[in-house]
Design an enzyme around this catalytic site. Structure first.
Site, PDB file in Angstrom:
ATOM      1  N   SER A 130     -53.132  11.559  14.588  1.00 16.28           N
ATOM      2  CA  SER A 130     -54.260  10.628  14.587  1.00 16.28           C
ATOM      3  C   SER A 130     -53.788   9.196  14.409  1.00 16.28           C
ATOM      4  CB  SER A 130     -55.198  10.991  13.429  1.00 16.28           C
ATOM      5  OG  SER A 130     -56.175   9.989  13.255  1.00 16.28           O
ATOM      6  N   TYR A 154     -56.395  12.559   4.125  1.00 19.38           N
ATOM      7  CA  TYR A 154     -56.380  13.092   5.494  1.00 19.38           C
ATOM      8  C   TYR A 154     -55.184  12.521   6.255  1.00 19.38           C
ATOM      9  CZ  TYR A 154     -57.690  13.363  10.448  1.00 19.38           C
ATOM     10  OH  TYR A 154     -57.676  13.561  11.816  1.00 19.38           O
ATOM     11  N   LYS A 158     -51.616  14.287   7.906  1.00 14.25           N
ATOM     12  CA  LYS A 158     -51.173  14.146   9.316  1.00 14.25           C
ATOM     13  C   LYS A 158     -49.738  13.614   9.343  1.00 14.25           C
ATOM     14  CE  LYS A 158     -54.737  15.604  11.627  1.00 14.25           C
ATOM     15  NZ  LYS A 158     -54.638  16.847  12.377  1.00 14.25           N
TER      16      LYS A 158
END
Ligand code: NAD
Ligand code: UD1
Length: 344
Positions: A130, A154, A158
């Site tokens: 992302s 989050y 990643k």
């Protein structure tokens, strides 16, 4: 024709990518625990692809953290040539409240998957990363050489999986790996049969605007009108989910036909669009009003994030083909035909 395992293939990006891969002639096993999706999406994918039976799309309900579920998925085909790994949790605010859960599903789940790949002698993986990795970017457009400096759990998960894949590649260079950094995936298949179906109140702009236009929400709250951007609202790089799906196909084609390599690629359009521009484009596409009020900035937001997508163009021969008005047209076809998403 390749045999592919798609984790999280019932979700928003996974379902569109599954359709593109089926149309390209591949044979798929989808592993999904349906924690954020409905099996209905894959029924519709099957119909859109014109499949008469389950031979090229097998669906296994299971969890990427469970080795037995992974073994069932790998065992469903004679051999799996490659994995596209979408399964994971993706809500930034929730990740701040539940960091352990995010580390478990996203990081530990990916580790379990990679271990299963080793057990089954599969060394080709496309991973959903992302643009959130770039945090507050120092320069825009953002190239892949920009610092990785995520600002929430989050994003940390990643970055951790990207690092894990790099470590695996350094240890065993026979791995073929693509780490794809998506910008803002939006829109839907033009048929309106599959699309994004967020549970509860959408966190992200595009589904929120769609739900205002269809009458599910009274108005849009614009998070800040005083950003250093042309109209004062946040600028993002919105990418049509079908362009994104085609980017996966291109990445996979390259991995399967080249020498082993570790690819790190931005997938975006390279074009910025503000909150007010997106709302106006949606009004034009839908013919429905999108009333809004400007409120305070959302904590953790950046003013502007736009991809430099030139590396993907060079290495994959891929670039986005669909415009913001295509995105809004297709998003509206989906939203108006499925006002409650897959809950019919
Ligand atoms: P999504 O929630 O629609 O799809 C994820 C799928 O994974 C769902 O079908 C869910 O049921 C499944 N899943 C979750 N945990 C699982 C588990 N433990 N085992 C098996 N299946 C599990 O999300 P999406 O928008 O399609 O995103 C796909 C991937 O792309 C995610 O990894 C996400 O972090 C990443 N990504 C998404 C965006 C975005 O804006 N949508 C942006 C950048 C990156
Ligand atoms: C958000 C995540 C990002 C994630 C991405 C996935 C945050 C802080 N960032 O990014 O980590 O990778 O989703 O798609 O959550 N906006 C409004 N009103 C709304 C919703 C959004 O004005 O109701 C604005 C935001 O301030 C931003 C733009 O719309 O300027 C886009 O927001 P959003 O769709 O949430 O995406 P990102 O912030 O880019």
């Amino acid at each position: 024709m390749a045999h592919l395992l798609i984790t999280g293939g019932a979700g928003f990006i996974g379902s569109h990518t599954a359709l593109v891969l089926l149309e390209a002639g591949h044979s798929l096993v989808v592993l999904d625990n349906f924690s954020n999706s409905s099996p209905e999406s894959l029924q519709r994918v099957k119909a859109l692809a014109g499949l008469a039976d389950d031979a090229r799309l097998q669906v296994i309900e299971g969890d990427i953290r469970n080795p037995a579920d992974l073994d069932r998925a790998f065992g469903a085909a004679h051999s799996i040539d490659g994995v596209i790994h979408f399964a994971g949790l993706k809500a930034v605010g929730e990740s701040v409240q539940q960091p352990l859960r995010y580390w478990d599903v996203n990081a530990n789940g990916s580790r379990c998957l990679i271990e299963a790949m080793q057990r089954h002698s599969c060394r080709t993986i496309v991973f959903s990363s992302s643009a959130t990795l770039y945090g507050f970017p120092e320069t825009v457009p953002i190239s892949e050489t920009a610092p990785v400096q995520p600002i929430n759990p989050y994003g940390h998960t990643k970055a951790a999986v990207e690092q894990l894949l790099a470590d695996v590649n350094a240890c065993e260079p026979s791995w073929r790996i693509a780490r794809l950094r998506y910008f803002n995936p939006v829109g839907a298949h033009p048929s309106g049969r599959i699309g994004e179906d967020p549970g509860g109140i959408p966190n992200n702009l595009f589904p929120f605007i769609s739900q205002v236009a269809v009458g599910r929400r009274p108005q849009l709250q614009v998070f800040g009108g005083d950003w250093p951007t042309p109209d004062g609202t946040g600028v993002r790089d919105y990418i049509h989910v079908m362009d994104l799906a085609e980017g996966h196909r291109a990445a996979l084609d390259r991995l399967l036909s080249h020498e082993p390599e570790l690819l790190t690629l931005n997938l975006g359009s390279g074009l910025g669009c503000s909150v007010l521009e997106l709302a106006a484009a949606f009004e034009a596409a839908s013919g429905k009003p999108v009333p809004y009020t400007i409120v305070d900035r959302r904590p953790g937001d950046a003013a502007s994030t736009v991809a430099d997508p030139s590396r993907a163009a060079e290495l994959l021969g891929w670039r986005t083909r669909r415009s913001i008005s295509d995105i809004c047209r297709d998003g509206w076809v989906w939203q108006s035909a499925n006002p409650q998403g897959y809950d019919v």
